[in-house]
Design an enzyme around this catalytic site. Structure first.
Site, short mmCIF file in Angstrom:
data_model
loop_
_atom_site.label_atom_id
_atom_site.label_comp_id
_atom_site.label_asym_id
_atom_site.label_seq_id
_atom_site.Cartn_x
_atom_site.Cartn_y
_atom_site.Cartn_z
N GLU A 172 0.79 -1.12 -0.07
CA GLU A 172 0.05 -0.18 -0.05
C GLU A 172 0.82 1.09 0.00
O GLU A 172 0.54 2.34 0.21
CB GLU A 172 -1.00 0.16 1.46
CG GLU A 172 -2.11 -0.82 0.98
CD GLU A 172 -2.85 -1.29 2.37
OE1 GLU A 172 -3.87 0.18 2.47
OE2 GLU A 172 -2.52 -1.64 3.42
N SER A 221 -6.27 -2.47 1.70
CA SER A 221 -6.74 -1.22 -0.03
C SER A 221 -7.38 -2.67 -1.06
O SER A 221 -7.29 -2.24 -2.03
CB SER A 221 -5.59 -0.83 -0.38
OG SER A 221 -5.48 0.02 0.12
N ARG A 228 -12.65 2.90 11.12
CA ARG A 228 -13.10 3.17 10.54
C ARG A 228 -13.79 1.40 10.06
O ARG A 228 -12.79 1.00 9.78
CB ARG A 228 -13.17 3.60 8.41
CG ARG A 228 -14.17 3.37 7.50
CD ARG A 228 -13.60 4.11 6.20
NE ARG A 228 -13.48 2.49 5.59
CZ ARG A 228 -11.88 2.28 5.27
NH1 ARG A 228 -10.85 3.35 4.97
NH2 ARG A 228 -11.82 1.41 4.24
N ASP A 250 -16.22 -1.49 7.84
CA ASP A 250 -16.73 -1.89 6.44
C ASP A 250 -17.91 -2.45 6.75
O ASP A 250 -17.36 -3.52 7.38
CB ASP A 250 -15.92 -2.56 5.31
CG ASP A 250 -14.70 -1.42 5.20
OD1 ASP A 250 -14.82 -0.44 4.81
OD2 ASP A 250 -13.83 -1.00 4.65
N GLU A 291 -14.36 -5.88 7.69
CA GLU A 291 -13.34 -5.58 8.28
C GLU A 291 -12.74 -4.38 9.14
O GLU A 291 -13.88 -3.11 8.90
CB GLU A 291 -12.33 -5.75 7.48
CG GLU A 291 -12.67 -4.97 6.46
CD GLU A 291 -10.92 -5.49 5.17
OE1 GLU A 291 -10.63 -4.27 4.87
OE2 GLU A 291 -11.48 -6.33 4.38
N GLY A 300 -7.72 5.53 4.39
CA GLY A 300 -6.69 6.54 3.38
C GLY A 300 -6.92 8.12 4.06
O GLY A 300 -8.15 8.50 4.33
#
Length: 313
Positions: free
Chosen positions: A24, A152, A257, A259, A272, A278
């Protein structure tokens, strides 16, 4: 221990750590530059540092008062950098060693969520000798194959036939020695950002091709981010509560964050957690913050204000 950013100019400098050597790297470079420029606009004494060449020694030589971690992937998001900074007694942004390590490990994150009763799709660990027909029998088709330790969406495949499963495993194994298969949830994808004790507005992600992969995240301009997300008020409140529980379950602090998928029966499924999200022009946390009336520069400062919070746990 938290950091008072109003005194940083007199006490020393902030070092934004970004780049690194993970898969990444390119995304991390973009995030780091954006954060660095925001802090410069706010008048903070700040510099950027890419540990690819001189590692921890080069960071120590900069004598940071606080480190803003913008290093995505392994080596920066998995607890290794966090552990080094704690040994050096340098405050840093984001989650601590344990939460960072767990957040980077999708399978163990799911095991913790399942253990505390939070909903997450069933999954199976794969290896080169896996019984592919048994995997399909247990998880159904389509299913998702993922590297356990990558972010990502690198190395992720949607598998629609048993014949494609082994090839998907070998694709994921190029990114990680540990690979998992996960039950595919049909429905809408949401992402929820957490900032301190605040849950930012949920975002519904819509991709024309149906798969929110690396290109859809960072390159394409066709991905749609719905803000407001379209959920009823009580549904969004339930989603926010679920994501707070999910983040707390792994020990996450500062910002992050989560998801989530929302199926046709109205159930939410945790996918996850990201402990160093980001901060690029395509990134989701800045979009959610903007919808909540928080500018990018203000967001960066609020994240900086949380530095050191994991050391008080």
């Amino acid at each position: 221990m938290s950091v008072d950013v109003t005194t940083l100019e007199s006490q020393g400098k902030v070092v934004v750590v970004y780049g690194g050597t993970s898969a990444e790297r390119e995304v991390s470079l973009k995030s780091g530059v954006a954060v660095l420029e925001a802090l410069q606009r706010k008048g903070i004494d700040v510099c950027g540092y890419d540990p690819r060449d001189n590692g921890l020694v080069g960071l120590e030589q900069l004598a940071p008062s606080v480190v803003f971690v913008a290093l995505h992937g392994r080596g920066g998001e998995d607890g290794t950098l966090q552990g080094a900074l704690e040994l050096l007694n340098i405050p840093y942004t984001g989650s601590g060693v344990l939460a960072s390590a767990l957040g980077m490990d999708k399978q163990r994150t799911k095991q913790i969520w399942s253990a505390v009763g939070l909903p997450t799709p069933e999954s199976i660990m794969l290896d080169a000798g896996s019984n592919w027909s048994a995997v399909v029998a247990q998880l159904g088709l389509p299913l998702i194959v993922k590297p356990v330790h990558e972010g990502s969406t690198l190395g992720i495949s949607i598998v629609k036939s048993q014949a494609a499963l082994e090839a998907a495993y070998h694709e994921a194994a190029q990114f990680d020695a540990r690979v998992m298969a996960e039950r595919f949830i049909v429905g809408d994808e949401y992402t929820v950002a957490l900032l301190g004790d605040q849950v930012l507005p949920a975002i519904r992600v819509e991709v024309p091709g149906g798969f929110y992969d690396y290109e859809a995240k960072y390159i394409a301009n066709t991905t749609q981010y719905h803000l407001p997300c379209g959920l009823a008020t009580e549904q969004e409140a339930a989603l926010a509560d679920l994501c707070q529980q999910a983040f707390a379950a792994i020990g996450g602090v500062g910002w992050g964050r989560v998801d989530v998928m929302h199926d046709s029966e109205g159930r939410f499924w945790l996918l996850e957690v990201n402990t160093v999200p980001g901060m690029t022009d395509h990134s989701l946390v800045p979009q959610a913050a903007a919808h909540a009336g928080i500018t990018f520069d203000e967001l960066v400062m609020e994240i900086l204000n949380t530095a050191g919070g994991q050391l008080s746990l």
